[in-house]
Design a protein around this motif. Structure first.
Motif, mmCIF file in Angstrom:
data_model
loop_
_atom_site.group_PDB
_atom_site.id
_atom_site.type_symbol
_atom_site.label_atom_id
_atom_site.label_comp_id
_atom_site.label_asym_id
_atom_site.label_seq_id
_atom_site.Cartn_x
_atom_site.Cartn_y
_atom_site.Cartn_z
ATOM 1 N N PHE A 121 0.580 -1.202 -0.026
ATOM 2 C CA PHE A 121 -0.104 0.172 -0.048
ATOM 3 C C PHE A 121 0.902 1.268 -0.108
ATOM 4 O O PHE A 121 2.008 1.151 0.349
ATOM 5 C CB PHE A 121 -0.895 0.225 1.180
ATOM 6 N N GLY A 122 0.211 2.378 -0.305
ATOM 7 C CA GLY A 122 1.016 3.652 -0.308
ATOM 8 C C GLY A 122 1.895 3.618 -1.437
ATOM 9 O O GLY A 122 2.070 3.013 -2.357
ATOM 10 N N GLY A 123 2.997 4.845 -1.148
ATOM 11 C CA GLY A 123 4.124 5.088 -2.209
ATOM 12 C C GLY A 123 5.082 3.923 -2.214
ATOM 13 O O GLY A 123 5.437 3.447 -1.128
ATOM 14 N N THR A 124 5.525 3.167 -3.030
ATOM 15 C CA THR A 124 6.656 2.352 -3.390
ATOM 16 C C THR A 124 7.744 3.062 -4.602
ATOM 17 O O THR A 124 6.920 3.475 -5.675
ATOM 18 C CB THR A 124 6.158 1.139 -3.640
ATOM 19 N N SER A 125 8.929 3.205 -4.292
ATOM 20 C CA SER A 125 10.045 3.471 -5.215
ATOM 21 C C SER A 125 10.589 2.274 -5.763
ATOM 22 O O SER A 125 10.418 1.214 -5.329
ATOM 23 C CB SER A 125 10.921 4.504 -4.619
ATOM 24 N N SER A 126 11.247 2.253 -6.989
ATOM 25 C CA SER A 126 11.784 1.292 -7.443
ATOM 26 C C SER A 126 13.379 1.125 -7.175
ATOM 27 O O SER A 126 13.852 2.213 -6.560
ATOM 28 C CB SER A 126 11.957 1.364 -9.042
ATOM 29 N N LEU A 127 14.008 -0.042 -6.906
ATOM 30 C CA LEU A 127 15.381 -0.083 -6.779
ATOM 31 C C LEU A 127 15.953 -0.397 -7.846
ATOM 32 O O LEU A 127 15.716 -1.485 -8.628
ATOM 33 C CB LEU A 127 15.434 -1.069 -5.727
ATOM 34 N N THR A 128 17.365 0.135 -8.210
ATOM 35 C CA THR A 128 18.183 -0.450 -9.368
ATOM 36 C C THR A 128 19.214 -1.260 -8.513
ATOM 37 O O THR A 128 20.068 -0.744 -7.792
ATOM 38 C CB THR A 128 18.812 0.960 -10.023
ATOM 39 N N LEU A 129 19.457 -2.314 -9.145
ATOM 40 C CA LEU A 129 20.276 -3.342 -8.500
ATOM 41 C C LEU A 129 21.938 -3.483 -9.458
ATOM 42 O O LEU A 129 21.435 -3.511 -10.551
ATOM 43 C CB LEU A 129 19.836 -4.742 -8.036
ATOM 44 N N GLU A 130 23.024 -3.120 -8.878
ATOM 45 C CA GLU A 130 24.107 -2.938 -9.773
ATOM 46 C C GLU A 130 24.991 -4.123 -8.903
ATOM 47 O O GLU A 130 26.240 -3.580 -8.366
ATOM 48 C CB GLU A 130 24.724 -1.559 -9.613
ATOM 49 N N PRO A 131 24.828 -5.199 -9.198
ATOM 50 C CA PRO A 131 25.774 -6.217 -8.514
ATOM 51 C C PRO A 131 27.453 -6.181 -9.110
ATOM 52 O O PRO A 131 28.337 -6.512 -8.632
ATOM 53 C CB PRO A 131 25.323 -7.798 -8.969
ATOM 54 N N ASP A 132 27.562 -5.856 -10.446
ATOM 55 C CA ASP A 132 28.670 -5.642 -11.058
ATOM 56 C C ASP A 132 29.517 -4.898 -10.437
ATOM 57 O O ASP A 132 30.876 -4.744 -10.442
ATOM 58 C CB ASP A 132 28.514 -5.488 -12.599
ATOM 59 N N ARG A 133 29.092 -3.402 -10.308
ATOM 60 C CA ARG A 133 29.751 -2.474 -9.762
ATOM 61 C C ARG A 133 30.374 -2.686 -8.322
ATOM 62 O O ARG A 133 31.437 -2.141 -7.970
ATOM 63 C CB ARG A 133 28.768 -1.119 -9.429
ATOM 64 N N VAL A 134 29.815 -3.675 -7.613
ATOM 65 C CA VAL A 134 30.555 -3.993 -6.087
ATOM 66 C C VAL A 134 30.851 -5.344 -6.067
ATOM 67 O O VAL A 134 31.094 -5.712 -4.966
ATOM 68 C CB VAL A 134 29.080 -3.791 -5.122
ATOM 69 N N ARG A 135 31.030 -6.015 -7.041
ATOM 70 C CA ARG A 135 31.310 -7.370 -7.077
ATOM 71 C C ARG A 135 32.740 -7.401 -6.473
ATOM 72 O O ARG A 135 33.117 -8.579 -5.968
ATOM 73 C CB ARG A 135 31.247 -8.148 -8.514
ATOM 74 N N ALA A 136 33.538 -6.537 -6.982
ATOM 75 C CA ALA A 136 35.171 -6.354 -6.035
ATOM 76 C C ALA A 136 34.849 -6.298 -4.833
ATOM 77 O O ALA A 136 36.236 -6.819 -4.081
ATOM 78 C CB ALA A 136 35.841 -5.223 -7.075
ATOM 79 N N ALA A 137 33.994 -5.815 -3.977
ATOM 80 C CA ALA A 137 34.106 -5.386 -2.855
ATOM 81 C C ALA A 137 33.387 -6.802 -1.952
ATOM 82 O O ALA A 137 33.276 -6.814 -0.826
ATOM 83 C CB ALA A 137 33.132 -4.240 -2.103
ATOM 84 N N ASN A 138 33.173 -8.152 -2.932
ATOM 85 C CA ASN A 138 32.678 -9.308 -2.198
ATOM 86 C C ASN A 138 31.502 -9.020 -1.893
ATOM 87 O O ASN A 138 31.102 -9.599 -0.650
ATOM 88 C CB ASN A 138 33.654 -9.825 -1.120
ATOM 89 N N LEU A 139 30.378 -8.310 -2.688
ATOM 90 C CA LEU A 139 29.088 -7.992 -2.053
ATOM 91 C C LEU A 139 28.243 -8.954 -3.180
ATOM 92 O O LEU A 139 28.454 -8.941 -4.487
ATOM 93 C CB LEU A 139 28.903 -6.601 -2.131
ATOM 94 N N ARG A 140 27.323 -9.777 -2.765
ATOM 95 C CA ARG A 140 26.418 -10.432 -3.441
ATOM 96 C C ARG A 140 25.138 -9.609 -3.227
ATOM 97 O O ARG A 140 24.449 -9.584 -2.282
ATOM 98 C CB ARG A 140 26.299 -11.849 -3.166
ATOM 99 N N ILE A 141 24.289 -9.622 -4.495
ATOM 100 C CA ILE A 141 22.925 -8.765 -4.485
ATOM 101 C C ILE A 141 22.116 -9.779 -5.066
ATOM 102 O O ILE A 141 22.233 -10.212 -6.047
ATOM 103 C CB ILE A 141 23.072 -7.656 -4.962
ATOM 104 N N GLU A 142 20.771 -9.970 -4.226
ATOM 105 C CA GLU A 142 19.686 -10.521 -5.100
ATOM 106 C C GLU A 142 18.615 -9.836 -5.062
ATOM 107 O O GLU A 142 18.061 -9.356 -3.832
ATOM 108 C CB GLU A 142 19.599 -12.067 -4.071
ATOM 109 N N PRO A 143 17.605 -9.885 -6.151
ATOM 110 C CA PRO A 143 16.599 -9.345 -6.010
ATOM 111 C C PRO A 143 15.375 -10.296 -5.365
ATOM 112 O O PRO A 143 15.502 -11.462 -5.376
ATOM 113 C CB PRO A 143 16.079 -9.405 -7.394
ATOM 114 N N LEU A 144 14.436 -9.592 -4.433
ATOM 115 C CA LEU A 144 13.552 -10.466 -3.584
ATOM 116 C C LEU A 144 12.117 -10.021 -4.052
ATOM 117 O O LEU A 144 11.116 -11.362 -4.116
ATOM 118 C CB LEU A 144 13.676 -10.110 -2.090
ATOM 119 N N ILE A 145 11.607 -8.999 -4.538
ATOM 120 C CA ILE A 145 10.485 -8.573 -4.640
ATOM 121 C C ILE A 145 10.164 -7.828 -6.053
ATOM 122 O O ILE A 145 11.257 -7.143 -6.130
ATOM 123 C CB ILE A 145 9.786 -7.917 -3.554
ATOM 124 N N GLN A 146 9.452 -8.041 -6.850
ATOM 125 C CA GLN A 146 9.286 -7.351 -8.101
ATOM 126 C C GLN A 146 8.047 -7.198 -8.318
ATOM 127 O O GLN A 146 6.784 -7.999 -7.975
ATOM 128 C CB GLN A 146 9.806 -8.272 -9.472
#
Length: 500
Positions: free
Chosen positions: A336-361
């Motif tokens: 409900f209410g306002g919801t903004s979109s998220l842009t995931l950039e896994p390639d940009r942070v892969r060198a920092a050993n960060l893994r990103i997964e989308p959960l909700i679309q």
């Protein structure tokens, strides 16, 4: 002489055949009895139960079944229920399911305090029970906990004034019993820090997130208020902190505490309110490869032949690739209410050993509008046609230093972010059970309790029928004409056949 010799031989052969027949019969009977005993023995030790009832009142949730499989020792449950307790039969049937799912790790003893006074007094003294209310006592490796009848059901006594007995409005036996078992097995409660100081919803009983608070606490978790202005560092006992809809941004000092907590393998659940301006908090997410866009998700819904209505309530589905949402794969929820979109950039942070997964679309058809304050319907419809086929993410998980293999347990920093904070409020979760399931999965993943991630116990719904005027007319004909006519016709046919 020959005939006399043949006659005894024939008699001896008949005797032999009778002995053989008798032996075969006895052998068959013994074999049948042996097979019957074996089948019953196997069926007693290895059997399967199914619940075909409409609301599956006693069917255990997936979470409870997985928790019972993790038990290493035996749980002893003593039932102190008087027969006139309204939920006595419900509790007995539910515990039967626990005993079956526990696979020999749950022992149950039923004691009627009104009949077996000596045994009841013995156990009351042992477990230090002082209440006269019907209750359960759970014992695990020397630790014990009581679950009262009032904690397992909501009783409606409004009919007492009209001479009616108490009515069970809601049966919450599974939530109460599983929560008590988790308390015993895990020992000390896990502490979850709830961040305050930025106009987040409070933790009081009349708060807008009181249902969420109660639900989280039933999972052996203690919610503790945390004001970052009052501490020099996030307390060590708080392995997870929760930030729900801050209306004001964090200060530089608070952001330093948050980053230090993250870098020390901290766990964060962050639910953002898009209408609030929180650039520092958004910048922290951007460092982790999750960009919070300045837009709003919208969709045009057809309400008539040529009529369209614009709504900002987002219908979304959960993705099943993450351990957080694998039990919710393809399930839908309303944000409900306002919801903004998220842009995931896994390639940009892969060198920092960060893994990103989308959960909700968001479902297909939604578009992200940057000019969300405009009232120009033509512009909005044009943007919808141009961007309506884009898959928009509104929830994601970030892990630093972990392993992609779920079987490998590695200490890591973890974060779950959702660009909507209203979906966990009381008015939303009472309509949409999936919101609680998602929060449960997120919190258990952050606590490294993947085995407890699952769907929460079902909320029973009454069976209702909606009958319009035409259906009521047809029902009247069936009841008043056709149902009496059928036995009359059958009786007439039988009478005619006998007459002929």
């Amino acid at each position: 002489m020959a005939e006399k010799i043949r006659q005894p031989r024939k008699l001896s052969r008949k005797k032999i055949r009778r002995v053989q027949i008798g032996f075969n019969v006895v052998a068959q009977i013994v074999l049948l009895l042996f097979l019957a005993v074996m089948v019953n023995s196997i069926a007693f030790k290895h059997y399967k139960r199914w619940d075909f009832s409409r609301d599956q009142k006693y069917a255990l949730s997936d979470k409870t079944e997985r928790f019972l499989k993790t038990l290493k020792g035996k749980v002893r449950i003593t039932i102190f229920f008087s027969p006139n307790t309204p939920i006595a039969a419900d509790v007995q049937n539910l515990l039967t399911e626990y005993q079956y799912a526990g696979n020999g790790k749950i022992d149950i003893e039923h004691i009627d305090p009104e009949r077996n006074l000596s045994r009841a007094k013995e156990l009351f003294d042992k477990y230090k029970v002082v209440s006269d209310e019907s209750l359960l006592v759970l014992d695990y490796e020397g630790r014990n906990k009581t679950v009262k009848a009032s904690e397992m059901a909501d009783i409606d006594q409004s009919g007492m004034a009209f001479g009616e007995g108490p009515r069970v409005a809601a049966f919450k036996g599974e939530q109460a019993i599983t929560s008590a078992m988790m308390d015993l097995v895990e020992g000390k409660k896990k502490t979850l820090g709830y961040v305050l100081g930025h106009k987040e919803p409070p933790l009081s009983d009349n708060s807008t997130i009181s249902v969420l608070k109660t639900f989280i606490e039933t999972e052996n978790i203690k919610l503790q208020e945390l004001n970052l202005f009052d501490v020099d560092a996030i307390p060590a006992e708080m392995k997870v902190i929760m930030i729900v809809g801050p209306q004001y941004d964090f200060s530089d000092r608070e952001m330093k505490l948050l980053r230090d907590f993250w870098n020390k393998q901290g766990r964060i659940l962050l639910l953002l309110d898009p209408s609030a301006r929180t650039p520092r908090l958004d910048g922290f997410l951007n460092e982790l490869g999750v960009k919070v866009n300045d837009d709003r998700l919208m969709v045009f819904l057809r309400t008539g032949i040529q009529e369209l209505a614009l709504t900002r309530d987002v219908q979304a589905h959960f993705l099943g690739d993450s351990p957080i949402t694998k039990r919710l794969a393809d399930a839908n929820a309303l944000f409900f209410g306002g919801t903004s979109s998220l842009t995931l950039e896994p390639d940009r942070v892969r060198a920092a050993n960060l893994r990103i997964e989308p959960l909700i679309q968001a479902e297909k058809g939604y578009f992200a509008e940057t000019d969300y304050n405009t009232e120009d319907q033509a512009k909005l419809q044009s943007d919808a046609k141009r961007n309506g086929n884009t898959r928009l993410t509104i929830g994601a998980a970030v892990e630093k230093g972990g392993s992609a293999d779920e079987r490998v347990q590695v200490n890591s920093s973890r974060l779950v972010a959702v660009s909507n904070a209203t979906f966990v409020q009381d008015n939303a979760v009472t309509q949409d059970q999936q919101a609680l399931d998602f929060v449960s999965g997120s919190v258990n993943w952050l606590l490294s309790r993947e085995q407890l991630i699952g769907i929460a116990p079902k909320i029973p719904k009454p069976l209702t029928f909606s009958v319009n005027e035409e259906a009521l007319r047809n029902l009247r004909w069936i009841v008043l004409v056709f149902m009496p006519l059928i036995p009359a016709v059958i009786g007439t046919v039988i009478w005619w056949q006998r007459r002929v």
